[in-house]
Write a protein that holds these residues in place. Sequence first.
Motif, PDB file in Angstrom:
ATOM      1  N   PHE A   7      31.601 -37.490  45.619  1.00 55.78           N
ATOM      2  CA  PHE A   7      30.616 -37.572  44.541  1.00 55.78           C
ATOM      3  C   PHE A   7      31.262 -37.047  43.276  1.00 55.78           C
ATOM      4  O   PHE A   7      31.927 -36.022  43.294  1.00 55.78           O
ATOM      5  N   ASP A   8      31.033 -37.720  42.148  1.00 54.31           N
ATOM      6  CA  ASP A   8      31.306 -37.150  40.837  1.00 54.31           C
ATOM      7  C   ASP A   8      29.966 -36.609  40.351  1.00 54.31           C
ATOM      8  O   ASP A   8      28.984 -37.344  40.261  1.00 54.31           O
ATOM      9  N   LEU A   9      29.951 -35.336  40.062  1.00 50.90           N
ATOM     10  CA  LEU A   9      28.720 -34.634  39.730  1.00 50.90           C
ATOM     11  C   LEU A   9      28.676 -34.335  38.237  1.00 50.90           C
ATOM     12  O   LEU A   9      29.704 -34.017  37.638  1.00 50.90           O
ATOM     13  N   THR A  10      27.508 -34.451  37.634  1.00 51.13           N
ATOM     14  CA  THR A  10      27.317 -34.081  36.240  1.00 51.13           C
ATOM     15  C   THR A  10      26.234 -33.017  36.171  1.00 51.13           C
ATOM     16  O   THR A  10      25.187 -33.156  36.805  1.00 51.13           O
ATOM     17  N   ALA A  11      26.498 -31.957  35.419  1.00 56.36           N
ATOM     18  CA  ALA A  11      25.531 -30.880  35.215  1.00 56.36           C
ATOM     19  C   ALA A  11      25.355 -30.678  33.728  1.00 56.36           C
ATOM     20  O   ALA A  11      26.348 -30.520  33.007  1.00 56.36           O
ATOM     21  N   THR A  12      24.110 -30.688  33.274  1.00 56.83           N
ATOM     22  CA  THR A  12      23.835 -30.488  31.859  1.00 56.83           C
ATOM     23  C   THR A  12      22.745 -29.438  31.674  1.00 56.83           C
ATOM     24  O   THR A  12      21.883 -29.252  32.526  1.00 56.83           O
ATOM     25  N   CYS A  13      22.824 -28.774  30.538  1.00 57.62           N
ATOM     26  CA  CYS A  13      21.798 -27.806  30.134  1.00 57.62           C
ATOM     27  C   CYS A  13      21.568 -28.018  28.641  1.00 57.62           C
ATOM     28  O   CYS A  13      22.536 -27.978  27.864  1.00 57.62           O
ATOM     29  N   GLY A  14      20.344 -28.296  28.270  1.00 57.66           N
ATOM     30  CA  GLY A  14      20.047 -28.547  26.859  1.00 57.66           C
ATOM     31  C   GLY A  14      20.810 -29.732  26.303  1.00 57.66           C
ATOM     32  O   GLY A  14      21.190 -29.730  25.133  1.00 57.66           O
ATOM     33  N   GLY A  15      21.079 -30.716  27.144  1.00 60.65           N
ATOM     34  CA  GLY A  15      21.802 -31.905  26.715  1.00 60.65           C
ATOM     35  C   GLY A  15      23.309 -31.750  26.644  1.00 60.65           C
ATOM     36  O   GLY A  15      24.020 -32.693  26.335  1.00 60.65           O
ATOM     37  N   GLU A  16      23.817 -30.557  26.957  1.00 63.32           N
ATOM     38  CA  GLU A  16      25.260 -30.293  26.927  1.00 63.32           C
ATOM     39  C   GLU A  16      25.813 -30.233  28.343  1.00 63.32           C
ATOM     40  O   GLU A  16      25.215 -29.605  29.228  1.00 63.32           O
ATOM     41  N   LYS A  17      26.960 -30.840  28.526  1.00 62.03           N
ATOM     42  CA  LYS A  17      27.621 -30.807  29.827  1.00 62.03           C
ATOM     43  C   LYS A  17      28.164 -29.397  30.078  1.00 62.03           C
ATOM     44  O   LYS A  17      28.901 -28.857  29.245  1.00 62.03           O
ATOM     45  N   VAL A  18      27.775 -28.791  31.210  1.00 57.58           N
ATOM     46  CA  VAL A  18      28.197 -27.415  31.498  1.00 57.58           C
ATOM     47  C   VAL A  18      29.258 -27.328  32.591  1.00 57.58           C
ATOM     48  O   VAL A  18      29.863 -26.272  32.774  1.00 57.58           O
ATOM     49  N   LEU A  19      29.482 -28.415  33.309  1.00 60.15           N
ATOM     50  CA  LEU A  19      30.555 -28.469  34.310  1.00 60.15           C
ATOM     51  C   LEU A  19      31.384 -29.714  34.048  1.00 60.15           C
ATOM     52  O   LEU A  19      30.850 -30.746  33.646  1.00 60.15           O
ATOM     53  N   ALA A  20      32.680 -29.611  34.288  1.00 63.80           N
ATOM     54  CA  ALA A  20      33.570 -30.774  34.163  1.00 63.80           C
ATOM     55  C   ALA A  20      34.345 -30.911  35.459  1.00 63.80           C
ATOM     56  O   ALA A  20      34.444 -29.965  36.245  1.00 63.80           O
ATOM     57  N   GLN A  21      34.889 -32.079  35.661  1.00 60.27           N
ATOM     58  CA  GLN A  21      35.682 -32.344  36.862  1.00 60.27           C
ATOM     59  C   GLN A  21      34.964 -31.845  38.106  1.00 60.27           C
ATOM     60  O   GLN A  21      35.575 -31.291  39.021  1.00 60.27           O
ATOM     61  N   ALA A  22      33.645 -32.037  38.123  1.00 58.84           N
ATOM     62  CA  ALA A  22      32.837 -31.596  39.257  1.00 58.84           C
ATOM     63  C   ALA A  22      32.871 -32.680  40.325  1.00 58.84           C
ATOM     64  O   ALA A  22      32.402 -33.791  40.101  1.00 58.84           O
ATOM     65  N   ARG A  23      33.446 -32.329  41.431  1.00 60.51           N
ATOM     66  CA  ARG A  23      33.628 -33.297  42.508  1.00 60.51           C
ATOM     67  C   ARG A  23      33.258 -32.645  43.826  1.00 60.51           C
ATOM     68  O   ARG A  23      33.576 -31.487  44.070  1.00 60.51           O
ATOM     69  N   VAL A  24      32.589 -33.412  44.660  1.00 61.49           N
ATOM     70  CA  VAL A  24      32.140 -32.929  45.972  1.00 61.49           C
ATOM     71  C   VAL A  24      32.553 -33.952  47.006  1.00 61.49           C
ATOM     72  O   VAL A  24      32.451 -35.148  46.789  1.00 61.49           O
ATOM     73  N   VAL A  25      33.008 -33.462  48.149  1.00 60.52           N
ATOM     74  CA  VAL A  25      33.314 -34.329  49.279  1.00 60.52           C
ATOM     75  C   VAL A  25      32.405 -33.935  50.440  1.00 60.52           C
ATOM     76  O   VAL A  25      32.309 -32.747  50.774  1.00 60.52           O
ATOM     77  N   ILE A  26      31.756 -34.940  51.017  1.00 60.23           N
ATOM     78  CA  ILE A  26      30.922 -34.696  52.182  1.00 60.23           C
ATOM     79  C   ILE A  26      31.378 -35.595  53.325  1.00 60.23           C
ATOM     80  O   ILE A  26      32.068 -36.589  53.110  1.00 60.23           O
ATOM     81  N   ARG A  27      30.966 -35.219  54.525  1.00 61.61           N
ATOM     82  CA  ARG A  27      31.173 -36.081  55.687  1.00 61.61           C
ATOM     83  C   ARG A  27      29.851 -36.745  55.973  1.00 61.61           C
ATOM     84  O   ARG A  27      28.855 -36.089  56.226  1.00 61.61           O
ATOM     85  N   GLN A  28      29.855 -38.063  55.895  1.00 54.89           N
ATOM     86  CA  GLN A  28      28.662 -38.853  56.173  1.00 54.89           C
ATOM     87  C   GLN A  28      28.412 -38.882  57.680  1.00 54.89           C
ATOM     88  O   GLN A  28      29.344 -39.037  58.461  1.00 54.89           O
TER      89      GLN A  28
END
Length: 135
Positions: free
Chosen positions: A113-134
Motif C-alpha cells: 500500500f502507498d499510504l497518504t496522511a494529511t492534517c489540515g490539508g497538509e501531507k504529514v507523512l511521506a514515503q509511507a508504505r505498508v506491506v501486508i500478507r493477504q
Amino acid sequence: MAYETGQQLPQQTFRVTRADLVRYAGASGDFNPIHWSQRTAEGVGLPGVIAHGMYTMALAGRAVTNWVGRADAVLDIGVRFTRPVPVPDTDGGTSVDFTAVIKSVSEDGLVTFDLTATCGGEKVLAQARVVIRQV
C-alpha cells in the motif's frame, strides 16, 4: 478482501486531542515538552503543541489494520515524517486523514500500500508504505 493494483481504499479519519498526547506520553515515556507545552513548542519555532511522530505512525498502522481486518497481516510499515501535526488546546483537537492506494499485489499474496496522511490539508507523512500478507 481481494486487492488489485491501483485500488483506492476508503479514507479513515482519526481525531487527536491533547488528552491523547498525554496518554501516549505516559505509554511511550516520551515526555518532550513540545508535545504538551504551548510555550516550549512555540519557543522552538513550532506552530504549537504537536503530536508525537510515532503516535501519528501508530494511527497509520491503525488505519491499515482497519482496512485489512487483522493486525497480524501487517508485515512492514515505514514512513518519513514531513510536517508536524499541530494539536490545538480544544475539545475537538485536530484530525488526521488516511487514504491508501494498492501499489502492487504479488503472486505469493504480498500487498503493498502507498499510504497518504494529511492534517489540515497538509501531507504529514511521506514515503509511507505498508506491506501486508493477504489471506
